[in-house]
Write an enzyme that holds these catalytic residues in place. Structure first.
Site, PDB file in Angstrom:
ATOM      1  N   SER A   1     -10.052  -0.771   6.955  1.00  0.00           N
ATOM      2  CA  SER A   1      -9.685  -0.802   5.343  1.00  0.00           C
ATOM      3  C   SER A   1      -8.783  -1.824   4.868  1.00  0.00           C
ATOM      4  CB  SER A   1      -8.767   0.648   5.543  1.00  0.00           C
ATOM      5  OG  SER A   1      -9.256   1.962   5.266  1.00  0.00           O
TER       6      SER A   1
ATOM      7  N   SER B   1     -10.070   1.620   2.546  1.00  0.00           N
ATOM      8  CA  SER B   1      -8.897   2.287   1.568  1.00  0.00           C
ATOM      9  C   SER B   1      -7.801   1.409   0.964  1.00  0.00           C
ATOM     10  CB  SER B   1      -8.345   3.336   2.676  1.00  0.00           C
ATOM     11  OG  SER B   1      -7.511   2.744   3.508  1.00  0.00           O
TER      12      SER B   1
ATOM     13  N   LYS C   1       0.732  -1.425   0.029  1.00  0.00           N
ATOM     14  CA  LYS C   1       0.179   0.101   0.015  1.00  0.00           C
ATOM     15  C   LYS C   1       0.961   1.330  -0.022  1.00  0.00           C
ATOM     16  CE  LYS C   1      -3.820   1.887   2.647  1.00  0.00           C
ATOM     17  NZ  LYS C   1      -4.936   1.526   3.444  1.00  0.00           N
TER      18      LYS C   1
END
Lengths: 95, 487
Positions: free
Chosen positions: B178, B154, B76
């Site tokens: 997330s 997310s 990420k």
């Protein structure tokens, strides 16, 4: 509690986010929607309840006071959008 | 070639160690797939040439001792990676090149993994659909009647990339769901460890008392392996837990006979699609068949978790994001004086959702409102944690759905922040209480879209939820339905 244009202007000033009419109009709508949603918490009786700021229960420790080489000045300055020799450059602050 | 990318992390690392596969052919397989998968928009930054070079080096010098030796992994774009652009999917951090590596990603590379690149996410991890990214929305490899869907958020680039076999596994971050919600939307496994289990050092902060890094993988064993690698005490993070490290993969055990599983009645929410309830019921049946004991429990303050979260998370975010001022790194917009420069930089550099949360956070922390909002929310947070503490005196784990729906269409929820926030109704309470939870793919809806079930555990008892998930995984034996429509 409702948020009006003046309040949005004040919050954007505190947040250091430049504001204009369009931004203010959308923020008045969004912030009031969100505040109405969070106002549900007023139903909860929290008398004498200790606030919980972190779930971590351990105590902070002290480390040995040893000098460690970490980030070097040059590496740090490389990311600045405006620099001069060993300094970050910003618009003039003092007249 | 495509068979290589279908291997789980456990299978892949075994084959590389036994020299059945070389690190180079593995890296090449991923690189060629990534190059053909631009349509999914999963990557913000690719490091494919470096990945090939690292793989060659591993083969040439026979560097096979690390547990992840030769495993190509994209992460990420919220983890700082030394000398590789790190943006948090925000314009304000465009071209930011960290001079240091986050603790979690250091552990990956120290174990022999190879960086493939940085994965797209919601801007500063604020969102549930990956639509707030400054680098465009990510596309879910699953489609509904040929239409594009969000990958969740997310960690949407992460979930889409694992589901589409563009990375062998990944690490995401979870502040209110997330990791777990996007895992549910894309048919993969996502584990949010206990707060403090993994170091937060070098992860771009959103809400520091809630943020936690964790694995996103093809199956439960991979999550156990990944947690073995990334967990552990770090003196650079004062909230990192100084406790013994687990041995999660070796301790994985699907015998859950006698395990007490709680079913919280408050998680039956209004307008929940019937298929979510059906799946939850099936989950209960599967647990029973495995010998677990089902108990009805109550978590009475559940409905207050979302409003509590939407005070605490923005408050912490408004403070954490104060550092983005156009001086030290990232984007700067001109202004006639210092204050105007700050204001213009932040107005142009942040997207709408981030600005909304900074504004809310600033308001609830401002003089005159602090007690009514922030302090009140922290008190309710205590009550929510107390609910779990009480429940865990009766049960070993709690079973719930992961999300109240399957993946939705791009643009469906962008006009109403509250409807977007409701996605996290089952995941947010866990972050407020600091507990571990895992989402596993458990079925498909009528359109063939994946749905997840969540297992919540006691603090620092990831092993129990991993074991329960492992048992469920065997019962469910779900196969991915991803067809490579984008290639």
């Amino acid at each position: 509690m409702t948020i009006n244009k003046e309040a949005v202007k004040k919050i954007s000033k505190l947040s250091r986010i430049a504001s204009n009419d369009e931004f203010e109009t959308s923020m008045i709508k969004d912030l009031n929607t969100i505040l109405k949603f969070v106002d549900q918490l007023n139903e909860v009786d929290t008398k004498d309840i200790e606030p919980l700021s972190s779930v971590v229960e351990q105590k902070l420790f002290q480390r040995e006071d040893v000098v460690k080489k970490m980030n070097e000045k040059e590496e740090i300055l490389k990311n600045s959008p405006h620099k001069n020799e060993n300094y970050f450059v910003v618009p003039k602050v003092i007249e | 070639m495509s068979e290589i990318t279908k291997l789980t992390l456990v299978e892949l690392t075994k084959k590389i160690k036994s020299k059945e596969l070389s690190a180079l052919e593995t890296a090449n397989a991923y690189v060629s797939r990534i190059k053909k998968s631009k349509k999914l928009n999963t990557f913000v930054t690719e490091t494919l040439d470096q990945a090939i070079a690292s793989a060659k080096n591993i083969d040439d010098k026979n560097l096979k001792s690390g547990v992840l030796a030769g495993a190509p992994i994209a992460v990420k774009d919220l983890f700082c990676t030394k000398n590789v652009q790190t943006t948090a999917s925000s314009k304000i951090l465009k071209n930011f090149i960290p001079p240091y590596e986050s603790t979690v990603t250091s552990k990956l590379w120290d174990s022999g993994a190879i960086l493939l690149g940085k994965l797209n996410c919601d801007e500063f991890a604020m969102g549930s659909s990956n639509e707030t990214s400054a680098y465009g929305n990510v596309i879910n490899p699953y489609q509904k009647n040929g239409e594009h869907l969000v990958p969740g958020g997310s960690s949407g680039g992460c979930s889409s990339a694992v589901s589409a076999n563009l990375t062998s596994s990944t690490v995401g971050t979870d502040t209110g769901g997330s990791i777990r919600q996007p895992a549910s939307f894309t048919g993969i496994v996502g584990l949010k460890p206990t707060y403090g289990r993994c170091s937060r050092w070098g992860i771009i902060a959103f809400a520091s008392s809630l943020d936690q890094a964790g694995p996103m993988t093809k199956d439960v064993s991979d999550s156990a392996l990944m947690l073995d690698v990334i967990s552990g005490y770090d003196e650079k993070d004062s909230t990192s837990a100084n406790i013994e490290k687990g041995d999660f993969l070796n301790s994985l055990n699907k015998n859950i006979k006698g395990l007490k599983v709680g079913i919280p009645k408050e998680y039956i929410v209004d307008n929940m699609p019937k298929e979510i309830q059906t799946l939850w019921d099936k989950g209960i049946e599967w647990m029973k068949e495995s010998g677990a004991i089902i108990k009805n429990i109550s978590l009475p303050n559940t409905k207050y978790a979302l409003p509590t979260y939407y005070i605490i998370a923005p408050a912490e975010a408004s403070s954490n994001l104060a550092r983005y001022d156009g001086v030290k790194y990232g984007f700067r917009a001109p202004g006639k004086d210092l204050i105007e420069m700050y204001e213009n930089t932040r107005a142009e550099g942040f997207g709408n959702e981030v600005k909304r949360r900074i504004m809310i956070g600033t308001y609830v922390l401002s003089s005159g409102y602090y007690d009514a909002y922030y302090l009140k929310a922290q008190q309710v947070r205590r009550l929510i944690k107390n609910d779990f503490d009480l429940a865990f005196k009766e049960v070993d784990t709690i079973l719930t759905p992961t999300a109240p729906s399957s993946a939705f269409k791009i643009g469906d929820k962008t006009n109403d922040p509250i409807s977007m926030y409701l996605n996290d109704v089952f995941t947010v309470p866990v972050n407020l209480a600091g507990l571990p939870a895992i989402s596993i793919p458990a079925g498909f809806d009528e359109f063939g879209l994946p749905l997840g079930l969540q297992l919540i555990g006691k603090s620092f008892d990831e092993q129990t939820i991993l074991n329960s998930a492992y048992a469920l995984e065997e019962k469910i034996s779900l196969k991915s339905k991803v067809i490579d429509w984008w290639m």
